[in-house]
Write an enzyme that holds these catalytic residues in place. Structure first.
Site, PDB file in Angstrom:
ATOM      1  N   GLU A  70       0.859  -1.197   0.000  1.00 36.84           N
ATOM      2  CA  GLU A  70       0.000   0.000   0.000  1.00 36.84           C
ATOM      3  C   GLU A  70       0.891   1.242   0.000  1.00 36.84           C
ATOM      4  O   GLU A  70       1.673   1.445   0.929  1.00 36.84           O
ATOM      5  CB  GLU A  70      -0.908  -0.006   1.242  1.00 36.84           C
ATOM      6  N   GLN A  78     -13.808   7.112   3.823  1.00 32.23           N
ATOM      7  CA  GLN A  78     -14.441   7.859   2.737  1.00 32.23           C
ATOM      8  C   GLN A  78     -15.940   8.103   2.933  1.00 32.23           C
ATOM      9  O   GLN A  78     -16.464   9.099   2.436  1.00 32.23           O
ATOM     10  CB  GLN A  78     -14.175   7.168   1.389  1.00 32.23           C
ATOM     11  N   CYS A 198     -19.998   3.782  -3.967  1.00 36.80           N
ATOM     12  CA  CYS A 198     -21.096   4.380  -3.234  1.00 36.80           C
ATOM     13  C   CYS A 198     -22.033   5.162  -4.155  1.00 36.80           C
ATOM     14  O   CYS A 198     -22.064   6.392  -4.132  1.00 36.80           O
ATOM     15  CB  CYS A 198     -20.612   5.271  -2.093  1.00 36.80           C
ATOM     16  N   ASP A 334     -14.038  -2.676  -3.993  1.00 40.75           N
ATOM     17  CA  ASP A 334     -14.402  -2.006  -5.248  1.00 40.75           C
ATOM     18  C   ASP A 334     -13.756  -2.595  -6.497  1.00 40.75           C
ATOM     19  O   ASP A 334     -14.280  -2.427  -7.604  1.00 40.75           O
ATOM     20  CB  ASP A 334     -14.039  -0.513  -5.173  1.00 40.75           C
ATOM     21  N   THR A 343     -19.589  -0.528  -1.956  1.00 35.26           N
ATOM     22  CA  THR A 343     -19.625   0.285  -0.730  1.00 35.26           C
ATOM     23  C   THR A 343     -18.742  -0.379   0.323  1.00 35.26           C
ATOM     24  O   THR A 343     -18.423  -1.569   0.210  1.00 35.26           O
ATOM     25  CB  THR A 343     -21.065   0.378  -0.154  1.00 35.26           C
ATOM     26  N   ALA A 344     -18.399   0.381   1.372  1.00 31.29           N
ATOM     27  CA  ALA A 344     -17.610  -0.184   2.472  1.00 31.29           C
ATOM     28  C   ALA A 344     -18.379  -1.316   3.135  1.00 31.29           C
ATOM     29  O   ALA A 344     -17.794  -2.312   3.587  1.00 31.29           O
ATOM     30  CB  ALA A 344     -17.282   0.897   3.500  1.00 31.29           C
ATOM     31  N   CYS A 377     -26.472   1.387   1.936  1.00 31.65           N
ATOM     32  CA  CYS A 377     -26.221   2.747   1.540  1.00 31.65           C
ATOM     33  C   CYS A 377     -27.059   3.655   2.441  1.00 31.65           C
ATOM     34  O   CYS A 377     -28.277   3.723   2.272  1.00 31.65           O
ATOM     35  CB  CYS A 377     -26.651   2.898   0.080  1.00 31.65           C
TER      36      CYS A 377
HETATM   37  C1  UQ1 Z   1     -21.692  -1.225   7.255  1.00 28.61           C
HETATM   38  O1  UQ1 Z   1     -21.399  -2.394   7.539  1.00 28.61           O
HETATM   39  C2  UQ1 Z   1     -20.671  -0.343   6.824  1.00 28.61           C
HETATM   40  O2  UQ1 Z   1     -19.388  -0.779   6.727  1.00 28.61           O
HETATM   41  C3  UQ1 Z   1     -18.564  -0.667   7.772  1.00 28.61           C
HETATM   42  C4  UQ1 Z   1     -20.985   0.959   6.471  1.00 28.61           C
HETATM   43  O3  UQ1 Z   1     -20.011   1.748   5.977  1.00 28.61           O
HETATM   44  C5  UQ1 Z   1     -19.442   2.663   6.722  1.00 28.61           C
HETATM   45  C6  UQ1 Z   1     -22.333   1.442   6.575  1.00 28.61           C
HETATM   46  O4  UQ1 Z   1     -22.592   2.617   6.287  1.00 28.61           O
HETATM   47  C7  UQ1 Z   1     -23.365   0.547   7.003  1.00 28.61           C
HETATM   48  C8  UQ1 Z   1     -24.759   1.069   7.101  1.00 28.61           C
HETATM   49  C9  UQ1 Z   1     -23.057  -0.765   7.326  1.00 28.61           C
HETATM   50  C10 UQ1 Z   1     -24.124  -1.724   7.747  1.00 28.61           C
HETATM   51  C11 UQ1 Z   1     -24.284  -1.707   9.217  1.00 28.61           C
HETATM   52  C12 UQ1 Z   1     -25.433  -1.730   9.885  1.00 28.61           C
HETATM   53  C13 UQ1 Z   1     -25.387  -1.709  11.366  1.00 28.61           C
HETATM   54  C14 UQ1 Z   1     -26.758  -1.766   9.242  1.00 28.61           C
END
Ligand code: UQ1
Length: 451
Positions: A70, A78, A198, A334, A343-344, A377
């Site tokens: 890395e 992010q 995202c 990703d 998404t994360a 999301c």
């Molecule tokens: C989640 O797991 C996650 O990853 C760490 C996110 O990114 C920051 C989120 O925004 C969300 C909503 C989740 C899902 C977690 C729950 C408690 C619904």
């Protein structure tokens, strides 16, 4: 309260110490020692997926069995960038030093992967180091291509300018500045014709901005416009049906299939193309522009044709996340070609699957774990409301909480703004957060049917 032990569904035996303090780690290894490296598992990329997986794997396999490649010195959270664009958080709150988040038991090589050679189990780095692995995890995210839109980078470099983007820590402060500076005219928000990480974020900043203009009493002088390349407002109908009434009620103009192709910063004009009729070009004057760059798989990945699918992302089985051809190669996050939203939260849900399947593959056992495409999301719709969208590969809602989630709620906003950053730093990056599946199962007896 759920215990760490319960959250750690991965079967980790040892308790791994994660150093969340701000001490900087010093490495005695000099560059020349990097010339040829070997490891059991090579993790390429120290983002959300790579960092969490390096933590899980190095805890299981022991010290220095895992190398993590890395180049960045900072690790950004992010998901905070939309809130920074709305002035709710500061850039300084969104990152930690990479040395403080990467696991102690993994060996960090602070270089970029430049060449993948899966036939020889080797990755080459920017300084010419070669790293030989038994097992490879590709976690290099995706690439932002601001330079693919003529005029955009120039516009983003103008001091105190009208164009900003929550997609880069470099440009995110400009977004809040432009919200403050605009007095009248068009506030235009874009969504590119490419895969997007995202995909909810481009409209979260739209809703936050619209709310900001109302709070400041200038909404009546501003046209709020969302120009999206997509044919829909959101890919999951259950949530799109909740979002359309919001845009209508708040008098937001939504133009679908409209793609940003050029910015003329000297005249404050953005040029859009109708994707259904490419000869139709619109010149729109902006008083502020929120630009989302086109994105793609990283170049260093796409040039290795054996590893990628037709769109340049790692060609993995969508359930096991194992490469379709190279059985000692996996992907997370990703850069994966699995057809989930990027998404994360997806990386979190993928992490126990990838971890268990990699450990099984290392032992020559069959892969028994499969990823259901979970993505979530938190669609922030203003300064105190949020719709938490959660769904799977079939674009069917897969909700965690017992109350219906296709509604704007303060609780979800609070979770996004206050709880998620904490969960990310203290549970996800050290490898303890496997997504909300466990929580969803705990809440299952209390959930009303939404059919
Ligand atoms: C989640 O797991 C996650 O990853 C760490 C996110 O990114 C920051 C989120 O925004 C969300 C909503 C989740 C899902 C977690 C729950 C408690 C619904």
């Amino acid at each position: 309260m759920i215990s760490l032990q319960a959250l750690r569904q991965t079967g980790l035996s040892a308790t791994r110490s994660f150093n969340a303090s701000s001490t900087i780690r010093h490495f005695s290894v000099s560059r020349t020692n990097y010339d040829n490296q070997e490891c059991k598992v090579l993790v390429v990329g120290g983002g959300s997926g790579g960092c969490a997986m390096a933590a899980k794997l190095s805890s299981k396999l022991g010290k220095d069995k895992v190398i993590i490649l890395e180049p960045a010195d900072k690790h950004y959270y992010q998901p905070m960038f939309t809130l920074i664009g709305g002035g709710m958080k500061q850039v300084d709150q969104s990152y930690k030093l990479m040395s403080d988040v990467l696991p102690q038991k993994a060996k960090w090589i602070r270089e970029k992967a430049t060449d993948f050679d899966p036939d020889n189990n080797v990755v080459k780095t920017s300084s010419g180091t070669t790293i030989k692995y038994d097992m490879l995890l590709i976690a290099i995210g995706l690439q932002l291509n601001f330079n693919k839109i003529p005029g955009l980078v120039e516009a983003l470099e103008i001091p105190n300018g009208k164009v900003g983007s929550i997609y880069s820590p470099k440009y995110v402060d400009r977004v809040y500045n432009s919200l403050r500076n605009i007095k009248e005219g068009n506030a235009i928000f874009t969504f590119p014709a490419s895969p997007v990480k995202c995909p909810g974020a481009p409209q979260k900043i739209l809703y936050i901005a619209e709310h900001y203009f109302r709070k400041l009493g200038k909404r009546n002088n501003i046209n709020v416009i969302y120009n999206t390349s997509l044919p829909v407002l959101f890919g999951v109908k259950h949530y799109a049906d909740a979002l359309w009434p919001i845009v209508k009620k708040r008098n937001i103009t939504v133009n679908t299939r409209r793609n940003l192709i050029e910015v003329r910063p000297e005249k404050d004009i953005a040029i859009f193309q109708n994707l259904d009729n490419p000869s139709e070009i619109y010149e729109e004057q902006y008083s502020m522009l929120h630009a989302v760059p086109p994105m793609s798989a990283p170049d260093e990945l796409t040039k290795c044709k054996e590893l990628v699918n037709e769109s340049g992302f790692v060609d993995v089985d969508k359930s096991t996340l194992q490469h379709t051809k190279y059985k000692n190669v996996f992907a997370i996050g990703d850069c994966s070609g699995s057809p989930n939203s990027k998404t994360a939260a997806s990386a979190a849900a993928q992490s126990p699957v990838v971890y268990r399947n990699m450990i099984a593959a290392l032992a020559g056992k069959p892969l028994n774990n499969s990823y259901d495409g979970y993505a979530s999301c938190p669609l922030v719709t203003g300064y105190n409301s949020c719709i938490l969208a959660e769904f799977d590969y079939s674009l069917t809602p897969l909700e965690t909480f017992p109350m219906p989630q296709n509604k704007e709620r303060y609780t979800m906003f609070f979770m996004k703004k206050q709880l998620m950053p904490m969960l990310y730093w203290t549970l996800m990056l050290p490898g303890y957060w496997n997504g909300p599946a466990l929580m969803r199962n705990l809440f299952a007896p209390f959930r009303f049917s939404q059919k």
